[in-house]
Write an enzyme that holds these catalytic residues in place. Structure first.
Site, PDB file in Angstrom:
ATOM      1  N   ARG A 100     -46.248  56.378   1.808  1.00 11.87           N
ATOM      2  CA  ARG A 100     -46.226  55.509   2.989  1.00 11.87           C
ATOM      3  C   ARG A 100     -47.554  55.612   3.736  1.00 11.87           C
ATOM      4  O   ARG A 100     -48.203  56.669   3.755  1.00 11.87           O
ATOM      5  CB  ARG A 100     -45.085  55.948   3.901  1.00 11.87           C
ATOM      6  CG  ARG A 100     -44.862  55.104   5.158  1.00 11.87           C
ATOM      7  CD  ARG A 100     -44.344  53.756   4.835  1.00 11.87           C
ATOM      8  NE  ARG A 100     -43.753  53.101   6.014  1.00 11.87           N
ATOM      9  CZ  ARG A 100     -43.684  51.791   6.168  1.00 11.87           C
ATOM     10  NH1 ARG A 100     -44.186  50.993   5.247  1.00 11.87           N
ATOM     11  NH2 ARG A 100     -43.102  51.268   7.229  1.00 11.87           N
ATOM     12  N   THR A 375     -42.615  42.507   0.665  1.00 12.14           N
ATOM     13  CA  THR A 375     -42.688  43.728  -0.094  1.00 12.14           C
ATOM     14  C   THR A 375     -42.388  43.343  -1.533  1.00 12.14           C
ATOM     15  O   THR A 375     -42.073  42.194  -1.806  1.00 12.14           O
ATOM     16  CB  THR A 375     -41.618  44.705   0.460  1.00 12.14           C
ATOM     17  OG1 THR A 375     -41.866  44.893   1.846  1.00 12.14           O
ATOM     18  CG2 THR A 375     -41.610  46.039  -0.237  1.00 12.14           C
ATOM     19  N   ASP A 417     -44.907  48.249  11.853  1.00 14.09           N
ATOM     20  CA  ASP A 417     -43.599  48.860  11.620  1.00 14.09           C
ATOM     21  C   ASP A 417     -43.272  49.961  12.624  1.00 14.09           C
ATOM     22  O   ASP A 417     -42.148  50.475  12.633  1.00 14.09           O
ATOM     23  CB  ASP A 417     -43.515  49.414  10.195  1.00 14.09           C
ATOM     24  CG  ASP A 417     -43.022  48.369   9.207  1.00 14.09           C
ATOM     25  OD1 ASP A 417     -42.772  47.233   9.634  1.00 14.09           O
ATOM     26  OD2 ASP A 417     -42.894  48.677   8.015  1.00 14.09           O
ATOM     27  N   SER A 447     -37.870  49.981   5.815  1.00 12.98           N
ATOM     28  CA  SER A 447     -36.598  49.578   5.221  1.00 12.98           C
ATOM     29  C   SER A 447     -36.604  49.724   3.706  1.00 12.98           C
ATOM     30  O   SER A 447     -35.570  49.483   3.057  1.00 12.98           O
ATOM     31  CB  SER A 447     -36.294  48.118   5.578  1.00 12.98           C
ATOM     32  OG  SER A 447     -36.124  47.964   6.964  1.00 12.98           O
ATOM     33  N   GLY A 467     -38.051  42.230   1.350  1.00 19.75           N
ATOM     34  CA  GLY A 467     -37.455  41.344   2.345  1.00 19.75           C
ATOM     35  C   GLY A 467     -37.187  41.982   3.687  1.00 19.75           C
ATOM     36  O   GLY A 467     -36.184  41.670   4.334  1.00 19.75           O
TER      37      GLY A 467
END
Length: 563
Positions: A100, A375, A417, A447, A467
């Site tokens: 990440r 994504t 985010d 997510s 999504g």
């Protein structure tokens, strides 16, 4: 069964069969049945097949797909973004690799505020929107841990695609057209994605990315050091200083992947592996499956099943908004996945009407037992027992819209985010609390929900989705429909989807859902919207008799054929 229901069932079956047949460029099983791939682009899937043909395993195939997607699907993913990787290796070990993005050292809680008010565009495009990318480090770690080939073997073919070019598809062209006005503000990006007349590339136009090819080749030769400690990191540093950005060379140099403990839960006789925080998907999929196990799901009719799913989603997303964040900075309770907590939450659900979820719940030991949208998802598997789930992203379409000059790399806008201000929604309408506020070195909540399913010690399903927040609910519905209802994988992915994320208090539903279902949900009190924007699920299942079944997102294929 009345005539209407029979016709409806036949229509769904026909639709699933047609989409499955049309999806074969996206989802493939090798001719010898050894391996399987599902991705959002036929060129990327072919790259994975080539890796298998070169002697690679499912890990090598997944890496070849990922790097090729960074070329042909740059509006969704690429090396300027981040990823979560969940892999079950041939020796039975399950690994969770956190690639990440991170906030830079100069980031601060109020960086997107002006006079106390959120400036939403600051986190969506331009220099402040960019976090430190993690994909290169994570993909390299995966290669070293479980691949059979070398990094150069899976990245250099993608460099060739970038240099030779490819025909832009309908989805790519449509995404580019929607953000063209913003892209124009960044000359290096416009130079790549606009034609000689200064117009965004259209479907069928050839996209050549020579700078990206050079960057790929440098990584293939020098490894991740080129990206994190070499000329690429220095180029980012120079551009950031000229454009009021906060990312610096030392942020790249100090970036590292995190090997996390996968989340493990049970659903009937199946073991579900998910990704831990800063993914919210693993926690909340486990939480929702725990709630659903309190009901005889298979015995309910479609209206009550769908209602139950919606009510379960609302409870989970209320908890997500309050509790979830980077576990290095926020206390994320493990009790969210406790069976006793699920039992408590299920008492708030009634099958006859909508329930009001005013706020988050209080899981057991919430203060002591804690975790230390655009994504794309890649699913691969092989008969040796390597099963891979990679969800990777640059966040919204074309990320920050910034290509660092001379590199060809689209940079993420993952800083969006974070919660710019508690209670203020981000680009996906999600709200957050202090647990997901901006801090230096922090990883934003995601997510992304790469998921593996085992029956006993045998892998039977790998899946994930794109999504935004619908990622979580897409994955949930495929799991439930296949494992609890016994639907074939093709049907579980093409059947009606719903999504509710607590706030806003609106149900999103596939437009092709039957009037009977929609009216039944309205009678229970659901306010709904037809929603064409569900993302893209990729999945592979295993059956001892049939072998691998690989399925790519049917809605994506339909959009590509229609747009």
């Amino acid at each position: 069964m009345n005539l209407f229901k029979l016709i409806l069932c036949l229509w769904f079956f026909f639709r699933a069969v047609c989409v499955y047949a049309d999806s074969q460029g996206y989802a493939q099983v090798t001719k010898d049945g050894y391996g399987a791939i599902a991705s959002v682009n036929p060129l990327a899937t072919q790259a994975g097949l080539n890796a298998f043909a070169d002697g690679g395993n499912a890990v090598d195939a997944a890496l070849a797909v990922a790097f090729t997607l960074g070329v042909v699907d740059g509006h969704n993913s690429g090396i300027g973004g981040g990823c979560f990787i969940l892999v079950r290796t041939a020796n039975g070990e399950v690994l969770a690799i956190d690639g990440r993005e991170e906030a830079p050292a100069l980031a601060h809680r109020d960086m997107f505020l002006k006079d106390g008010k959120v400036q939403p565009e600051w986190s969506k495009s331009g220099s402040l929107a960019i976090g430190i990318p993690g994909s290169v480090a994570a993909l390299d770690a995966l290669q070293r841990q479980a691949g059979k080939l070398k990094l150069k073997d899976v990245i250099l073919p993608a460099a060739g695609v970038a240099e030779q070019g490819f025909a832009v598809d309908q989805v790519f062209a449509a995404r580019l057209a929607r953000v063209a006005d913003t892209v124009k503000q960044y000359p290096a990006t416009a130079q790549v994605y606009f034609d000689k007349q200064g117009e965004p590339l259209k479907a069928g136009d050839r996209l050549i990315q020579k700078d990206l090819a050079k960057t790929y080749r440098k990584i293939g030769k020098h490894g991740p050091d080129y990206f994190y400690q070499g000329k690429f990191a220095k180029a980012v540093d120079r551009w950031m200083k000229k454009n009021n950005g906060l990312v610096r060379y030392d942020d790249f140099k100090n970036y590292h992947i995190i090997m996390r403990q996968p989340i493990q839960s049970q659903f009937h006789e199946y073991t579900i592996y998910g990704f831990p925080p800063p993914s919210s998907g693993g926690v909340h999929i486990a939480q929702m499956l725990n709630i659903l196990q309190n009901y005889d799901f298979a015995r309910l009719d479609e209206i009550n099943r769908t209602h139950l799913l919606i009510e379960t989603m609302k409870l989970a997303f209320a908890d997500r908004a309050y509790w979830l964040g980077d576990p290095a900075f926020a206390k994320v309770p493990k009790g969210l996945m406790a069976k006793t907590y699920a039992d408590e939450l299920s008492k708030k659900i009634t099958l006859d009407k909508v329930s009001i979820v005013e706020k988050h719940g209080m899981p057991p030991k919430f203060d002591t037992d804690i975790f230390n949208k655009h994504t794309t998802h890649i699913a691969t598997a092989d008969k040796d027992g390597n099963w891979v789930a990679i969800t990777t992203t640059v966040n919204t379409s074309f990320g920050s819209k910034v290509i660092i000059p001379g590199t060809g790399v689209v940079m993420n806008n993952q800083m969006d985010d974070f919660s710019a201000l508690p209670g203020v929604p981000n680009a996906f309408g999600l709200v957050g609390a202090e647990a997901n506020a901006v801090q230096p070195g922090k990883r934003p909540l995601s997510s992304m929900s790469p998921t593996l399913v085992l029956k006993g010690d045998k892998p039977v399903l790998t899946l994930g989705a794109a999504g935004g927040p619908t990622i979580i609910t897409q994955v949930l519905q495929v799991i439930v429909k296949q494992l609890a209802l016994g639907m074939p994988l093709e049907e579980s992915m093409s059947s009606v989807r719903v999504h509710h994320q607590w706030k806003p208090d609106t149900l999103l539903i596939d437009g092709f859902a039957s009037d009977e279902l929609k009216q039944g949900l309205k009678k229970k009190g659901h306010a709904m919207r037809d929603w064409p924007g569900f993302g893209a699920t990729q999945a592979i299942s295993w059956d001892e008799d049939k072998g691998f079944t690989a399925v790519a997102e049917p809605r994506l294929i339909e959009r590509n054929n229609q747009e």
